[in-house]
Motif scaffolding. Sequence first.
Motif, short mmCIF file in Angstrom:
data_model
loop_
_atom_site.label_atom_id
_atom_site.label_comp_id
_atom_site.label_asym_id
_atom_site.label_seq_id
_atom_site.Cartn_x
_atom_site.Cartn_y
_atom_site.Cartn_z
N CYS A 171 0.80 -1.17 0.06
CA CYS A 171 -0.05 -0.22 0.08
C CYS A 171 1.03 0.99 -0.03
CB CYS A 171 -0.79 -0.08 1.16
SG CYS A 171 -1.94 1.50 1.43
N GLU A 172 0.76 2.08 -0.95
CA GLU A 172 1.48 3.29 -1.10
C GLU A 172 1.23 4.42 -0.03
OE1 GLU A 172 1.37 5.01 -5.10
OE2 GLU A 172 2.66 3.43 -5.86
N LEU A 173 -0.19 4.39 0.55
CA LEU A 173 -0.50 5.13 1.52
C LEU A 173 0.14 4.95 2.92
CD1 LEU A 173 -2.46 7.39 2.57
CD2 LEU A 173 -4.22 5.79 2.80
N ARG A 174 0.32 3.54 3.24
CA ARG A 174 0.75 2.97 4.30
C ARG A 174 2.08 2.87 4.54
NH1 ARG A 174 -3.27 4.98 7.67
NH2 ARG A 174 -5.30 4.01 7.22
N GLN A 175 2.57 2.65 3.18
CA GLN A 175 4.04 2.27 2.90
C GLN A 175 4.49 1.01 3.68
OE1 GLN A 175 7.01 3.98 0.96
NE2 GLN A 175 4.89 4.27 -0.08
N ASP A 176 3.64 -0.01 3.52
CA ASP A 176 3.56 -1.28 4.26
C ASP A 176 2.76 -2.33 3.39
OD1 ASP A 176 4.52 -3.10 5.88
OD2 ASP A 176 3.85 -2.15 7.53
N ARG A 197 3.27 -0.01 -14.40
CA ARG A 197 3.83 -1.53 -13.49
C ARG A 197 4.41 -0.90 -12.35
NH1 ARG A 197 4.81 -6.39 -16.61
NH2 ARG A 197 6.68 -6.96 -15.16
N TYR A 198 4.26 -1.85 -11.08
CA TYR A 198 4.98 -1.34 -9.87
C TYR A 198 6.42 -1.69 -10.01
CZ TYR A 198 3.11 -6.08 -8.79
OH TYR A 198 2.72 -7.21 -8.53
N PRO A 199 7.23 -0.85 -9.10
CA PRO A 199 8.73 -0.87 -9.52
C PRO A 199 9.33 -2.32 -8.96
CG PRO A 199 8.39 0.42 -7.55
CD PRO A 199 6.89 0.06 -8.25
N GLU A 200 8.86 -2.95 -8.24
CA GLU A 200 9.54 -4.51 -7.89
C GLU A 200 8.53 -5.48 -8.51
OE1 GLU A 200 10.63 -5.19 -3.71
OE2 GLU A 200 9.86 -3.05 -3.17
N THR A 201 9.41 -6.54 -8.72
CA THR A 201 8.73 -7.76 -9.20
C THR A 201 7.83 -8.21 -8.28
OG1 THR A 201 10.66 -9.07 -8.70
CG2 THR A 201 11.00 -8.22 -10.71
N ARG A 202 6.93 -9.18 -8.66
CA ARG A 202 5.96 -9.93 -8.01
C ARG A 202 6.82 -10.83 -6.86
NH1 ARG A 202 2.81 -11.94 -11.65
NH2 ARG A 202 3.78 -13.67 -11.75
N ALA A 203 7.76 -11.51 -7.57
CA ALA A 203 8.67 -12.38 -6.72
C ALA A 203 9.17 -11.75 -5.70
CB ALA A 203 9.63 -13.08 -7.77
N ARG A 204 9.63 -10.73 -5.92
CA ARG A 204 10.60 -10.03 -4.83
C ARG A 204 9.57 -9.51 -3.76
NH1 ARG A 204 14.30 -9.17 -1.35
NH2 ARG A 204 14.82 -7.04 -0.95
N LEU A 205 8.40 -9.06 -4.27
CA LEU A 205 7.28 -8.56 -3.04
C LEU A 205 7.00 -9.77 -2.20
CD1 LEU A 205 5.25 -5.97 -5.28
CD2 LEU A 205 6.39 -5.47 -3.43
N ILE A 206 6.73 -11.05 -2.84
CA ILE A 206 6.40 -12.11 -2.12
C ILE A 206 7.59 -12.45 -1.21
CG2 ILE A 206 5.92 -14.65 -2.46
CD1 ILE A 206 4.42 -14.04 -5.07
N GLN A 207 8.59 -12.33 -1.77
CA GLN A 207 9.44 -12.85 -0.67
C GLN A 207 9.86 -11.87 0.46
OE1 GLN A 207 13.09 -12.62 -3.28
NE2 GLN A 207 12.94 -14.57 -4.13
N ARG A 208 9.57 -10.55 0.20
CA ARG A 208 9.61 -9.67 1.37
C ARG A 208 8.72 -9.81 2.32
NH1 ARG A 208 9.33 -3.99 -0.81
NH2 ARG A 208 9.08 -3.38 1.28
N TRP A 209 7.16 -10.13 1.77
CA TRP A 209 6.23 -10.25 2.53
C TRP A 209 6.21 -11.36 3.37
CZ3 TRP A 209 2.40 -14.28 1.59
CH2 TRP A 209 1.15 -14.33 2.45
N SER A 210 6.64 -12.56 2.77
CA SER A 210 6.83 -13.79 3.39
C SER A 210 8.02 -13.61 4.75
CB SER A 210 7.42 -14.83 2.37
OG SER A 210 6.69 -15.15 1.45
N GLN A 233 8.35 -10.86 6.32
CA GLN A 233 7.86 -10.00 7.32
C GLN A 233 6.52 -10.69 7.94
OE1 GLN A 233 7.48 -5.90 6.25
NE2 GLN A 233 5.38 -5.79 7.36
N MET A 234 5.83 -11.37 7.25
CA MET A 234 4.49 -11.88 7.54
C MET A 234 3.59 -11.13 8.39
SD MET A 234 4.46 -15.08 6.61
CE MET A 234 3.27 -15.84 7.50
N GLY A 235 3.37 -9.91 7.88
CA GLY A 235 2.54 -8.83 8.59
C GLY A 235 1.31 -9.05 8.07
N TYR A 236 0.34 -9.77 9.06
CA TYR A 236 -0.96 -9.91 8.94
C TYR A 236 -1.72 -9.10 9.28
CZ TYR A 236 0.41 -14.71 7.47
OH TYR A 236 0.92 -15.70 6.83
#
Length: 231
Positions: A186-191, A209-222, A224-227
């Motif tokens: 989320c660009e608003l929350r920067q998270d 297109r967003y600046p990061e790849t989908r694979a990279r975002l999934i790695q970062r999210w995994s 962090q695991m911020g539910y």
Amino acid sequence: MSRSARLLQLLDALRRARRPQSGPVLAQQLGISLRTLYRDIATLREQGADILGDPGLGFEMRPGFLLPPLMFTADELEALMLGARWMGKQADGQLAAAAASALERIRSSLPVELRTEIDTSGLLVPDMQAAERTAEPWQGPLRLAIRSQHKVLLRYRDQKEQASERCVWPFAMGFFEHVRVLVAWCELRQDFRHFRADRVLQVQELAERYPETRARLIQRWSRQMGYRIGR
């Protein structure tokens, strides 16, 4: 070992090999005679396997070959059938239709006896919540945005019934029993945030297109695991 299991093992051995494998090496690995190996390779070629090579030169399988459904084990077929049926109950109309089409394509390619066994396996996916499920017309557009890795302008209603507009980078969607959840930056929350599909009011896929790849975002999210549900 059954012949179908042996053919499956041969396919796996060829798929995993990084260089051409000689006939004697493959035969020894599988515990079969060289004559049986050559006969099995001929059978796989007849079924569509793109296997290159000849006796004395070695064999390799061209990348991209997909296993024909009849080469799956009974457990694998039941898992595929059950998963496709579950998706047909949970996803949007387009994805549900795709699941049904894939299911029928697999089923139609099976031998008659195996097709009957699968049809009467007794593994069912009851649609117990059909009457309670809320239509989610945004599933399709959100899935397409995930696939194309485009930013999305999302109008969303949170659990307090407050509406907001977010520019998000959608990269995953979770299909739970009672709700579908979009995972996005989320660009608003920067998270990272999680947005329930049934609370989405409007979706506008942007050309950017967003600046990061989908694979990279999934790695970062995994990691962090911020539910944190979008709010």
